[in-house]
Design a protein around this motif. Structure first.
Motif, PDB file in Angstrom:
ATOM      1  N   ARG A  65      26.542  -5.577  -9.364  1.00 36.20           N
ATOM      2  CA  ARG A  65      26.664  -5.305  -7.930  1.00 36.20           C
ATOM      3  C   ARG A  65      26.089  -3.929  -7.623  1.00 36.20           C
ATOM      4  O   ARG A  65      26.350  -2.959  -8.358  1.00 36.20           O
ATOM      5  N   ALA A  66      25.295  -3.878  -6.566  1.00 31.13           N
ATOM      6  CA  ALA A  66      24.722  -2.615  -6.117  1.00 31.13           C
ATOM      7  C   ALA A  66      25.510  -2.094  -4.919  1.00 31.13           C
ATOM      8  O   ALA A  66      26.312  -2.823  -4.313  1.00 31.13           O
ATOM      9  N   ASN A  67      25.260  -0.834  -4.561  1.00 31.63           N
ATOM     10  CA  ASN A  67      25.980  -0.232  -3.442  1.00 31.63           C
ATOM     11  C   ASN A  67      25.549  -0.805  -2.105  1.00 31.63           C
ATOM     12  O   ASN A  67      26.345  -0.877  -1.167  1.00 31.63           O
ATOM     13  N   ASN A  68      24.263  -1.186  -2.019  1.00 29.43           N
ATOM     14  CA  ASN A  68      23.761  -1.721  -0.757  1.00 29.43           C
ATOM     15  C   ASN A  68      22.666  -2.734  -1.041  1.00 29.43           C
ATOM     16  O   ASN A  68      22.218  -2.895  -2.192  1.00 29.43           O
ATOM     17  N   GLU A  69      22.205  -3.386  -0.003  1.00 30.48           N
ATOM     18  CA  GLU A  69      21.232  -4.458  -0.156  1.00 30.48           C
ATOM     19  C   GLU A  69      19.862  -3.917  -0.579  1.00 30.48           C
ATOM     20  O   GLU A  69      19.128  -4.571  -1.322  1.00 30.48           O
ATOM     21  N   VAL A  70      19.504  -2.713  -0.110  1.00 30.60           N
ATOM     22  CA  VAL A  70      18.206  -2.132  -0.463  1.00 30.60           C
ATOM     23  C   VAL A  70      18.123  -1.879  -1.967  1.00 30.60           C
ATOM     24  O   VAL A  70      17.141  -2.233  -2.633  1.00 30.60           O
ATOM     25  N   GLU A  71      19.168  -1.246  -2.511  1.00 31.53           N
ATOM     26  CA  GLU A  71      19.174  -0.975  -3.940  1.00 31.53           C
ATOM     27  C   GLU A  71      19.176  -2.280  -4.748  1.00 31.53           C
ATOM     28  O   GLU A  71      18.514  -2.389  -5.781  1.00 31.53           O
ATOM     29  N   LYS A  72      19.941  -3.270  -4.269  1.00 27.55           N
ATOM     30  CA  LYS A  72      19.957  -4.565  -4.959  1.00 27.55           C
ATOM     31  C   LYS A  72      18.576  -5.186  -4.979  1.00 27.55           C
ATOM     32  O   LYS A  72      18.118  -5.720  -5.998  1.00 27.55           O
ATOM     33  N   GLN A  73      17.851  -5.092  -3.853  1.00 26.35           N
ATOM     34  CA  GLN A  73      16.525  -5.684  -3.765  1.00 26.35           C
ATOM     35  C   GLN A  73      15.546  -4.991  -4.710  1.00 26.35           C
ATOM     36  O   GLN A  73      14.698  -5.638  -5.339  1.00 26.35           O
ATOM     37  N   LYS A  74      15.663  -3.670  -4.838  1.00 24.93           N
ATOM     38  CA  LYS A  74      14.808  -2.931  -5.769  1.00 24.93           C
ATOM     39  C   LYS A  74      15.012  -3.417  -7.202  1.00 24.93           C
ATOM     40  O   LYS A  74      14.058  -3.615  -7.958  1.00 24.93           O
ATOM     41  N   TRP A  75      16.271  -3.602  -7.570  1.00 23.03           N
ATOM     42  CA  TRP A  75      16.561  -4.054  -8.937  1.00 23.03           C
ATOM     43  C   TRP A  75      16.059  -5.474  -9.175  1.00 23.03           C
ATOM     44  O   TRP A  75      15.494  -5.771 -10.231  1.00 23.03           O
ATOM     45  N   VAL A  76      16.259  -6.362  -8.205  1.00 19.66           N
ATOM     46  CA  VAL A  76      15.827  -7.749  -8.376  1.00 19.66           C
ATOM     47  C   VAL A  76      14.315  -7.823  -8.539  1.00 19.66           C
ATOM     48  O   VAL A  76      13.793  -8.548  -9.397  1.00 19.66           O
ATOM     49  N   VAL A  77      13.581  -7.070  -7.717  1.00 13.89           N
ATOM     50  CA  VAL A  77      12.121  -7.058  -7.826  1.00 13.89           C
ATOM     51  C   VAL A  77      11.695  -6.528  -9.191  1.00 13.89           C
ATOM     52  O   VAL A  77      10.817  -7.094  -9.862  1.00 13.89           O
ATOM     53  N   ALA A  78      12.301  -5.418  -9.616  1.00 13.52           N
ATOM     54  CA  ALA A  78      11.956  -4.837 -10.918  1.00 13.52           C
ATOM     55  C   ALA A  78      12.266  -5.808 -12.058  1.00 13.52           C
ATOM     56  O   ALA A  78      11.491  -5.936 -13.013  1.00 13.52           O
ATOM     57  N   LEU A  79      13.381  -6.507 -11.960  1.00 15.90           N
ATOM     58  CA  LEU A  79      13.749  -7.469 -13.001  1.00 15.90           C
ATOM     59  C   LEU A  79      12.788  -8.642 -13.047  1.00 15.90           C
ATOM     60  O   LEU A  79      12.397  -9.100 -14.130  1.00 15.90           O
ATOM     61  N   GLU A  80      12.373  -9.154 -11.893  1.00 15.92           N
ATOM     62  CA  GLU A  80      11.437 -10.274 -11.863  1.00 15.92           C
ATOM     63  C   GLU A  80      10.076  -9.868 -12.432  1.00 15.92           C
ATOM     64  O   GLU A  80       9.446 -10.618 -13.177  1.00 15.92           O
ATOM     65  N   VAL A  81       9.630  -8.656 -12.087  1.00 13.55           N
ATOM     66  CA  VAL A  81       8.350  -8.165 -12.621  1.00 13.55           C
ATOM     67  C   VAL A  81       8.443  -7.985 -14.135  1.00 13.55           C
ATOM     68  O   VAL A  81       7.534  -8.355 -14.884  1.00 13.55           O
ATOM     69  N   ALA A  82       9.562  -7.419 -14.592  1.00 16.46           N
ATOM     70  CA  ALA A  82       9.749  -7.235 -16.040  1.00 16.46           C
ATOM     71  C   ALA A  82       9.794  -8.574 -16.769  1.00 16.46           C
ATOM     72  O   ALA A  82       9.250  -8.707 -17.868  1.00 16.46           O
ATOM     73  N   LYS A  83      10.413  -9.569 -16.160  1.00 17.04           N
ATOM     74  CA  LYS A  83      10.467 -10.900 -16.767  1.00 17.04           C
ATOM     75  C   LYS A  83       9.068 -11.493 -16.880  1.00 17.04           C
ATOM     76  O   LYS A  83       8.691 -12.041 -17.920  1.00 17.04           O
ATOM     77  N   ALA A  84       8.268 -11.372 -15.797  1.00 18.90           N
ATOM     78  CA  ALA A  84       6.904 -11.906 -15.827  1.00 18.90           C
ATOM     79  C   ALA A  84       6.052 -11.201 -16.880  1.00 18.90           C
ATOM     80  O   ALA A  84       5.286 -11.836 -17.609  1.00 18.90           O
ATOM     81  N   ASN A  85       6.194  -9.884 -16.979  1.00 20.60           N
ATOM     82  CA  ASN A  85       5.430  -9.142 -17.982  1.00 20.60           C
ATOM     83  C   ASN A  85       5.857  -9.507 -19.399  1.00 20.60           C
ATOM     84  O   ASN A  85       5.030  -9.584 -20.310  1.00 20.60           O
ATOM     85  N   ALA A  86       7.155  -9.733 -19.594  1.00 20.73           N
ATOM     86  CA  ALA A  86       7.646 -10.102 -20.928  1.00 20.73           C
ATOM     87  C   ALA A  86       7.093 -11.455 -21.360  1.00 20.73           C
ATOM     88  O   ALA A  86       6.744 -11.659 -22.527  1.00 20.73           O
ATOM     89  N   ILE A  87       6.977 -12.389 -20.410  1.00 26.71           N
ATOM     90  CA  ILE A  87       6.425 -13.708 -20.739  1.00 26.71           C
ATOM     91  C   ILE A  87       4.947 -13.585 -21.100  1.00 26.71           C
ATOM     92  O   ILE A  87       4.459 -14.237 -22.027  1.00 26.71           O
ATOM     93  N   GLN A  88       4.217 -12.727 -20.382  1.00 29.31           N
ATOM     94  CA  GLN A  88       2.803 -12.522 -20.700  1.00 29.31           C
ATOM     95  C   GLN A  88       2.637 -11.887 -22.078  1.00 29.31           C
ATOM     96  O   GLN A  88       1.738 -12.241 -22.843  1.00 29.31           O
ATOM     97  N   MET A  89       3.498 -10.939 -22.390  1.00 31.30           N
ATOM     98  CA  MET A  89       3.404 -10.277 -23.695  1.00 31.30           C
ATOM     99  C   MET A  89       3.749 -11.220 -24.843  1.00 31.30           C
ATOM    100  O   MET A  89       3.291 -11.014 -25.963  1.00 31.30           O
TER     101      MET A  89
END
Length: 758
Positions: free
Chosen positions: A83-107
């Motif tokens: 859980r994040a403090n607000n929706e903006v911070e939550k959205q930043k984490w979700v985007v970063a996690l999705e990008v990291a997941k995509a990069n991990a699959i490529q690697m």
């Protein structure tokens, strides 16, 4: 919450989040670090230097958003509720996690399995060198920050002196001199750090260059070896076809006896299971035990760990005569395609139709597999150590069924579940369920072909209520990693699973790793069972005849009564004295007492025997010996259809799965054009259609990504049409559950939600 993203790529992030711990403490504040596709957390920033509280690999993880501030990350048995403090911070984490997941699959494609699994000295040296370089780089970054800070202070002092020259110049000069000295010291430190970094980089660079060259030499040697083997294999195939053609001309179509002998020799290579007596006297179960005796009452003392398998030990492999006799007997009973004496059979596109006991027609044959050669080297050259689901494969290596249809094949022997549902004793129910899980592999013996990888949103319906009392539905719910969710229901039991298949090509053999948890519930007893699949290995990929083997352990657990059964699938080897393809297991109750023995082979039959008495082996090694009652035959494999080897070695049920039926969804696997063309023998057209469908799927994905990029939104989590994702309370992971809306849509003939995938 504070998130530090300055200077980091979009897939690297760190900051405070609240993590769910338990119902007493609730959400607790933790420091999270996202780096290189791995999300780790600590109690504080200072803890990063010496310990990590936990981490989760994003490569195969599911990221699910629950509300404006809460999201869930799950991978295998790990789940993080955050859980994040607000929706903006939550959205930043979700985007970063999705990008990291995509990069991990490529690697993942660029990494060999040996590099991931080995822990040799070179890997240790590499990690140590990497830490040293990282430390030096951190020193340089620190010096850089200090230089920037001292430079700004020195510049500010000079500017003030120029603006107010009348002030006390002696004091100003002293301040400027001090700040210039600090700037000089920091600059020297920066120069020294750069020198150390350069020297260390040059030293390690030479070492890495040598290691890289060794790896390149190994790869070149391996490619050369495989290419030579592939060319030899192609020459042998060509010579064999020419010899058979010549013999056929000489004998006017009569096959020479030498061909039969050679085929028999080939069959002997692949560990056919030996014939077994109706009453086994020794059974090997998990935990090696030894000893045997027969009691006067007629019960059998089962010794654990005997070298003799289920039905005999050191025996020669049987020839294929038995299979040939079975095939000839079946061939004599099949109604010819031209026959229509009683109306029970008819011809439809070369498919022989047979009516079931309920009057519904099911086909018993499909067009024979064309004899088309395949250049293996063109396929496998760049596949070694890679995930095969991400490599374009021609239909030549496939069979005309999708992975969704192969999952439906697990219920060919559903009568075992019907019998288990009638048991008064839950331990016997568990033993019969264990036999059912083994029967799911019964048709895998010679099925070395690869099913079609379903398109995202592809579905398959299998309604067998009239014949067997159950109906099945499956949907492809993820593309990378490929995952399918299925649901099968009967009046007495229900089964569901979401399964992910990963595979690795090792050069001489192919390994398939099913990941996911299967669930089975029985309405009468209220028992809820979970179990997993075992590893499948396809041997002789390059040279020789393909054959399939299973190995590993599968635990079937009753969450209601706490009873369990651990099945052990023994790998087949040339030197083992055990029965090939052997499976053994013991059903234990909640107290740990053995109640039933499960024993057999996964390609022939399975028997269960009730444990009457348990004692320790007299050898003094503490090994248990079980006295059992007469065994019961729970499952026996049906004989293969006539000429099944010419029809991709499919079972009787598998031949019916791709048969067109009215009223199913337009996304059903039966309507897939490349699969339909392949079944009809048009492989060239099927390959073109396969490429078209894959490109259509990629274009659709690119278009969606472009739309999201233009709108500035975050990547969306794909939501299936007929399943919903929610937390599985039994495995504590995010799983897919059937919504029952498919059958309602079928009744209304409403397929608006079905995507255009074909």
């Amino acid at each position: 919450m504070h998130s530090d993203t300055k200077g980091n790529p979009p897939d690297n992030m760190k900051g405070w989040l609240y993590k769910w711990t338990n119902y007493i403490k609730g959400y607790q504040r933790r420091w999270f670090v996202l780096s290189n596709g791995l999300l780790s957390y600590y109690r504080s920033q200072a803890e990063m230097a010496h310990s990590c509280r936990g981490s989760i690999n994003l490569m195969g993880a599911f990221i699910d958003v629950e509300d404006s501030c809460t999201f869930v990350i799950s991978c295998d048995a790990q789940t993080f509720h955050l859980r994040a403090n607000n929706e903006v911070e939550k959205q930043k984490w979700v985007v970063a996690l999705e990008v990291a997941k995509a990069n991990a699959i490529q690697m993942m494609d660029a990494e060999s399995d040996e590099e991931m699994e080995s822990a040799n000295q070179e890997e240790i040296d590499y990690q140590s060198s990497l830490r040293q370089l990282t430390s030096k780089l951190d020193d340089m970054n620190t010096c850089n920050d200090l230089i920037e800070k001292h430079f700004i202070n020195l510049q500010r002092s000079l500017s003030e002196l120029e603006k107010n020259p009348e002030q006390d110049t002696a004091e100003r000069s002293k301040i400027i001199s001090e700040r210039a000295t600090l700037f000089k010291i920091t600059s020297n430190a920066m120069i020294n750090a750069c020198h150390d970094f350069l020297e260390l980089g040059q030293t390690q660079g030479r070492k890495w260059q040598k290691i890289l060259q060794n790896e390149r030499d190994k790869r070149a040697h391996l490619e050369e070896t495989i290419e030579t083997l592939a060319k030899q294999h192609n020459k042998l195939e060509k010579a064999c076809r020419e010899a058979k053609t010549l013999d056929s001309i000489k004998t006017e179509g009569v096959i020479d006896a030498g061909d039969d002998a050679s085929e028999e020799d080939e069959e002997n290579e692949f560990f056919d299971a030996v014939d077994e007596p109706a009453f086994p006297t020794t059974v090997e179960v998990p935990g090696p035990r030894k000893g045997h005796r027969r009691t006067p009452s007629g019960t059998s003392g089962l010794s654990i760990g005997s070298n003799e398998g289920f039905g005999g030990g050191d025996q020669e492999m049987p020839s294929s005569d038995e299979d040939m006799q079975v095939s000839s007997r079946l061939e004599a009973t099949v109604v010819p395609a031209s026959s229509s004496q009683d109306g029970s059979s008819q011809v439809s596109n070369h498919h022989v139709i047979k009516r079931t006991s309920t009057g519904r027609a099911r086909r018993t044959k499909i067009p024979e597999k064309p004899n088309i050669s395949l250049d293996l080297w063109s396929i496998i050259k760049n596949c070694i150590g890679k995930e095969l689901s991400r490599i374009p494969m021609p239909v030549n290596v496939n069979e005309p069924l999708s992975m969704l249809q192969r999952v439906a094949e697990d219920f060919e022997y559903s009568h075992i579940l019907d019998e288990a549902a009638l048991c008064e004793d839950t331990c016997e129910e568990l033993a019969r369920l264990a036999a059912f899980t083994i029967s799911c592999y019964g048709n895998s013996n010679n099925r070395a072909t690869k099913p079609f990888n379903p398109l995202l949103g592809e579905t398959f319906e299998c309604d067998r209520q009239e014949e067997q009392g159950w109906r099945f539905f499956a949907e492809q719910v993820s593309h990378h990693p490929p995952a399918a969710a299925s649901h099968c229901e009967s009046k007495d039991w229900t089964s569901w699973v979401d399964i992910t298949i990963t595979s690795k090509f090792r050069g001489k053999y192919l390994q398939v790793f099913p990941k996911g948890t299967s669930h089975v519930t029985f309405k009468r007893s209220g028992s809820h069972y979970t179990y997993g699949k075992v590893m499948v290995t396809v041997h002789n990929i390059i040279v020789g005849k393909l054959w399939v083997d299973l190995s590993g352990e599968s635990e079937i657990y009753n969450h209601t009564t706490k009873e369990c059964c651990r099945l052990v699938y023994k790998p087949s080897t040339y030197f083992a004295r055990d029965t090939p393809r052997k499976v053994t297991g013991v059903v234990v109750d909640a107290s740990g007492a053995a109640r039933y023995i499960v024993s057999g082979t996964w390609d022939r039959k399975v028997e269960i025997a009730k444990v009457l008495n348990e004692r320790l082996d007299k050898s003094g090694k503490g090994k248990p010996v079980y006295e059992t009652g007469p065994p019961q035959l729970v499952w026996q494999r049906k004989p293969p259809p006539s000429c099944s080897e010419k029809m991709y070695n499919m079972s009787e049920m598998a031949l019916t799965l791709n048969e067109l039926e009215p009223g199913v969804a337009p996304t059903d696997s039966r309507f897939r054009p490349d699969q339909r063309l392949m079944e009809d023998g048009h492989w060239n057209e099927a390959n073109k259609e396969k490429l078209r469908l894959e490109e259509k799927q990629r274009a659709k994905r690119r278009k969606k990504e472009a739309e999201i990029a233009e709108s500035g939104g975050s990547p969306e989590v794909y939501r299936p049409n007929w399943f919903e994702r929610r937390l599985d309370p039994y495995t504590n992971t995010v799983a897919y559950y059937f919504t029952e809306e498919y059958w309602k849509a079928k009744e209304k003939k409403d397929w608006e939600r079905c995507p255009d995938i074909f």
